[in-house]
Design a protein around this motif. Structure first.
Motif, mmCIF file in Angstrom:
data_model
loop_
_atom_site.group_PDB
_atom_site.id
_atom_site.type_symbol
_atom_site.label_atom_id
_atom_site.label_comp_id
_atom_site.label_asym_id
_atom_site.label_seq_id
_atom_site.Cartn_x
_atom_site.Cartn_y
_atom_site.Cartn_z
ATOM 1 N N ASN A 1 0.881 -1.156 0.000
ATOM 2 C CA ASN A 1 0.000 0.000 0.000
ATOM 3 C C ASN A 1 0.920 1.207 0.000
ATOM 4 O O ASN A 1 2.015 1.155 0.560
ATOM 5 C CB ASN A 1 -0.889 0.037 1.242
ATOM 6 N N ILE A 2 0.491 2.314 -0.591
ATOM 7 C CA ILE A 2 1.343 3.487 -0.711
ATOM 8 C C ILE A 2 0.700 4.671 0.004
ATOM 9 O O ILE A 2 -0.407 5.089 -0.346
ATOM 10 C CB ILE A 2 1.567 3.867 -2.201
ATOM 11 N N GLU A 3 1.411 5.212 1.002
ATOM 12 C CA GLU A 3 0.942 6.416 1.679
ATOM 13 C C GLU A 3 1.398 7.629 0.879
ATOM 14 O O GLU A 3 2.574 7.800 0.601
ATOM 15 C CB GLU A 3 1.514 6.515 3.087
ATOM 16 N N LEU A 4 0.449 8.441 0.474
ATOM 17 C CA LEU A 4 0.734 9.679 -0.250
ATOM 18 C C LEU A 4 0.626 10.813 0.761
ATOM 19 O O LEU A 4 -0.467 11.145 1.215
ATOM 20 C CB LEU A 4 -0.261 9.873 -1.398
ATOM 21 N N LEU A 5 1.752 11.372 1.129
ATOM 22 C CA LEU A 5 1.835 12.371 2.186
ATOM 23 C C LEU A 5 0.786 13.468 2.011
ATOM 24 O O LEU A 5 0.722 14.137 0.985
ATOM 25 C CB LEU A 5 3.232 12.990 2.208
ATOM 26 N N GLY A 6 -0.055 13.639 3.017
ATOM 27 C CA GLY A 6 -1.073 14.674 2.996
ATOM 28 C C GLY A 6 -2.324 14.311 2.214
ATOM 29 O O GLY A 6 -3.295 15.070 2.223
ATOM 30 N N PHE A 7 -2.317 13.175 1.539
ATOM 31 C CA PHE A 7 -3.471 12.765 0.744
ATOM 32 C C PHE A 7 -4.189 11.574 1.364
ATOM 33 O O PHE A 7 -5.373 11.626 1.625
ATOM 34 C CB PHE A 7 -3.068 12.394 -0.687
ATOM 35 N N GLY A 8 -3.455 10.492 1.530
ATOM 36 C CA GLY A 8 -4.049 9.265 2.034
ATOM 37 C C GLY A 8 -3.261 8.083 1.551
ATOM 38 O O GLY A 8 -2.078 8.201 1.209
ATOM 39 N N THR A 9 -3.913 6.935 1.489
ATOM 40 C CA THR A 9 -3.243 5.695 1.116
ATOM 41 C C THR A 9 -3.892 5.085 -0.113
ATOM 42 O O THR A 9 -5.120 4.936 -0.164
ATOM 43 C CB THR A 9 -3.306 4.694 2.293
ATOM 44 N N LEU A 10 -3.062 4.730 -1.077
ATOM 45 C CA LEU A 10 -3.511 3.989 -2.259
ATOM 46 C C LEU A 10 -3.276 2.509 -2.016
ATOM 47 O O LEU A 10 -2.279 2.126 -1.399
ATOM 48 C CB LEU A 10 -2.700 4.399 -3.498
ATOM 49 N N TYR A 11 -4.170 1.688 -2.508
ATOM 50 C CA TYR A 11 -4.033 0.242 -2.378
ATOM 51 C C TYR A 11 -4.783 -0.403 -3.540
ATOM 52 O O TYR A 11 -5.525 0.270 -4.266
ATOM 53 C CB TYR A 11 -4.582 -0.253 -1.029
#
Length: 184
Positions: free
Chosen positions: A73-83
């Motif tokens: 899963n990828i945390e996008l700083l200030g946005f959220g998490t993509l999965y």
């Protein structure tokens, strides 16, 4: 900051009020800023050139996709998490039958980042702390193209000027159709 909305009618198709027209509101989008436009905005506030910013964003996008493919899963700083999430056809009654054949497709998922206050209320990082809702008017369209979308899904519409110079805060509107909302 402000977010414009449009009033839309809907005719009820079932229930005791079938055939009655009711009204609600949908957000208005003035268009989509391109990566080029955002890169120009970032470069005006930093020592990086537009090309530098675009190069970093390009590599970031590449590695997000690569690491999603590796199972992260990828945390996008200030946005959220993509999965990645599965769309499945059905459930089965036996564990032995639960396998990859149940997966109809794979699609990206997104969980916005937020904080929780003492009362349990969520504050989402992508939404300004305070926002004014203003009724859309062609007179105060920041692009002057009078072609926003109001589908309720923030589907792009209208155009943005080269360089992404949409005024901060967008539509300023006036009158009794405005509402200030403290989102904290």
């Amino acid at each position: 900051m402000s977010k414009s909305y449009k009033v839309f009618p809907r005719t009820l198709t079932m229930g005791e009020k079938k055939g009655q027209t009711v009204y609600s509101v949908r957000p208005v989008s003035y268009g989509t800023l391109t990566t080029e436009e955002v890169a120009k905005q970032i470069s005006t506030e930093s020592t990086a050139t537009t090309a530098d910013v675009k190069a970093v964003l390009d590599r970031y996008a590449y590695y997000v996709v690569e690491n999603l493919a590796k199972g992260y899963n990828i945390e996008l700083l200030g946005f959220g998490t993509l999965y990645l999430r599965f769309i499945t056809n059905k459930a089965v009654s036996e564990p032995k039958k639960a396998n990859a054949n149940l997966v109809k497709s794979i699609m990206p998922g997104f969980r916005p980042s937020f904080s929780v206050d003492r009362n349990g209320k969520r504050t989402y990082d992508l939404i300004p702390n305070r926002i004014s809702l203003v009724k859309y008017s062609e007179d105060n369209d920041p692009n002057g193209d009078n072609n926003p979308t109001d589908k309720g899904d923030n589907t792009p519409g209208g155009t943005t000027p080269s360089g992404g110079n949409t005024p901060a805060g967008g539509n300023t509107g006036s009158g009794t159709d405005e509402g200030d909302y403290d989102l904290k």
